[in-house]
Scaffold this active site. Structure first.
Site: not given
Length: 587
Positions: A224, A414-415
């Protein structure tokens, strides 16, 4: 942390998610008013396992409702316990209670109080109800935990699964309660996270010194957003080493909650807190298993990995170890057999049967006959010295061009094009250094094919592999009955047949802004002139001509961004560089 969500209303989010849980499993129903997911009536009478807690930990707990696991789950708002009245209604009105009810809850004050109040109310009404509180988190030591004790985290799901399976086999409430408590007492867990999470509907907190720095990881962070035990700058191996020490180091008096020896059977659970990719969780799981064996001589008999108890989209993971302990109920009711038992709950993703685990097969298929397969030789001969010189020249040209190719592909794709071509070129060079020179044209091409197929991936890797295999076939059909040189004409014919074969698998043609804008003019010019240098120049011109050309195939079609008009197609440029280098090497 990311503060962007598709659903920003937390009330709507919880309700719609619970509704979806019921939609994905027809054996369960949803009490919307009380936020209860429960098994529909009609199944055999058995002890009912009830659990729950704040929302945000999915698939815990609603998606664990189903045959062989939970009978009911009660949901609170995000990170907040449900009310005692919600839990009471679940126990008294929504689950089968004839044979008793076992409530399994995590050790958080709100959960313990509200579920505990509901349990006492149910007992007061005459029902047989027991409760098990799970506290497995070693991120909280004895000194810090004090009277509250350890928090409950992902190890809780192992308690729920074992208890649910035992209940499904017809065990009494006394037996189920005893085994659930025994399981909870033999689990230790710890988590780590790279970032806090953002709860939908809440404003983004102001930056503070409490925020994790870019390079920091918080060890022991709760589910949490509760603080952990320490913050470190560690790589994955270093992080896992610390986490396993917190679980297993018997000399740590503050955290030595469970003694695990190499002789103990154990179950490992690597739990995704919600924001880790499946790919990365696999790498994390492998690291944990390797370190357990290397540093602690522990080889888990079961390995579970996945999202079992999340913290919304928490960028972290937890490690849980369960020490297998005799239940006293016989082999058919051992912790392992109960853990392996099937469960018809959408959140339980451990699908491997007991038989498969126990077989422990080590068989594999090993048909390799070395790095490079032998192929039927041909009678097409080449000069091995000149051929290797030309090929090395071409490969060196590709490697040198990698930065430009990568830059172009970063703009239009995308290289990865330049890196892929460089990887393939380096692998072929390595092959040339490791293998003896050959004077057979087909064997030479096949050696290259072996490298391309294993070292180059993606679209361009597939295209080159198809083309080269077709080239080998084109050469073989021209193989004469007696040894003869592989002439330019022979190569030209084979290249043309390769182009024809390639066209069956891709619609790419000149003008589509792909590598074929360089390939077509090279083969066409070579067929007409028989001159490799002229053909390479034509390929170079074809690649340059892709500047400003609008793509109709490939990733460039749907990748946005500016600047594509000013750069050539990366694949065409890379191929042209290779062909120019080849022509220079033949001089």
């Amino acid at each position: 942390m990311s503060a962007k969500h598709f659903i920003n209303d937390p009330t709507r989010l919880v309700t719609s998610a619970l509704r979806a849980t019921a939609l994905t499993n027809p054996s369960i129903a949803f009490d919307e008013e009380n936020k209860i997911i429960y098994r529909r009536p009609g199944h055999a009478s058995q002890v009912s396992i009830v659990s729950g807690g704040g929302s945000g930990h999915e698939p815990s707990f609603a998606a664990f409702v189903g045959a062989g696991l939970l009978a009911g789950a009660v949901a609170g708002t995000i990170f907040a316990s449900p009310s005692a009245e919600q839990v009471r209604r679940c126990i008294l009105q929504r689950v089968e209670s004839e044979k008793g009810v076992l409530v399994v809850v995590m050790n958080y004050t709100g959960d313990v109080l509200n579920f505990g109040m509901a349990v006492e109310k149910a007992k007061a009404s005459g029902l047989e109800v027991e409760m098990v509180v799970v506290g497995d988190d070693t991120g909280v030591g004895r000194k810090k935990g004090g009277k509250v004790g350890r928090r409950g985290i992902a190890g809780t799901v192992l308690v729920q699964k074992i208890a649910g399976a035992l209940a499904a086999k017809g065990a009494t409430l006394k037996q189920v309660h005893k085994v659930a408590q025994l399981t909870a007492s033999n689990i230790v867990s710890i988590g780590a996270s790279l970032s806090h999470v953002h709860v939908p509907g809440r404003s983004l907190p102001e930056p503070s010194n409490e925020d994790l720095k870019e390079s920091e990881v918080e060890i022991g962070m709760g589910i949490h957003n509760e603080p952990g035990s320490e913050r470190r700058t560690e790589d994955l191996p270093g992080l896992v080493k610390i986490m396993l020490a917190h679980l297993l180091d018997s000399s740590d008096e503050d955290r030595n909650f469970l003694d695990v020896s190499p002789n103990d059977e154990t179950v490992l659970l690597v739990n995704n807190l919600g924001g880790v990719s499946v790919l990365e969780l696999g790498g994390i799981t492998n690291e944990v298993v390797e370190q357990l064996e290397k540093d602690w001589n522990i080889k888990p008999v079961r390995v579970l990995a996945g999202a079992y108890m999340t913290s919304l989209n928490g960028l972290g993971f937890s490690i849980s170890l369960l020490r297998i302990t005799d239940t006293g109920l016989g082999n058919g009711n051992s912790m392992l057999s109960l853990l392996d038992a099937p469960a018809e709950a959408t959140g339980w993703s451990a699908a491997i049967s007991t038989t498969t685990w126990q077989t422990k097969s080590s068989a594999t298929r090993q048909n390799d006959s070395g790095d490079f397969k032998e192929f039927e030789p041909s009678n097409l001969q080449l000069d091995p010295v000149l051929t290797r010189k030309a090929l090395k020249s071409a490969l060196a040209k590709v490697i040198a061009a990698e930065p430009d190719i990568t830059n172009y592909d970063t703009i239009v794709g995308d290289g990865d094009c330049g890196i892929g071509l460089k990887r393939g070129a380096e692998a072929i060079l390595k092959m040339l250094d490791r293998t003896k020179p050959v004077d057979d044209a087909i064997i030479f091409i096949h050696n290259i094919i072996q490298v391309v197929e294993t070292s180059m991936d993606g679209t361009s890797g597939a295209i080159y592999a198809i083309f080269l295999n077709a080239l080998a076939h084109g050469l073989r059909v021209q193989s004469p009955e007696s040894p003869s040189p592989a002439t330019v004409q022979v190569w030209s014919n084979a290249l043309q047949s390769s182009l024809d074969a390639l066209s069956k698998y891709t619609p790419a043609r000149p003008g589509d802004r792909t590598l074929v804008d360089a390939l077509y003019p090279f083969i066409g010019t070579l067929s007409k002139t028989g001159d490799v240098k002229s053909a390479a120049q034509a390929a170079e011109a074809g690649a340059r001509g892709t500047r400003g050309m609008r793509a109709s195939l490939g990733r460039t079609v749907y990748v946005g961004g500016e600047g594509w008009q000013g750069v050539p197609d990366p694949g065409a440029h890379g191929l042209a560089e290779f062909l120019v280098g080849l022509s220079e090497g033949l001089e």
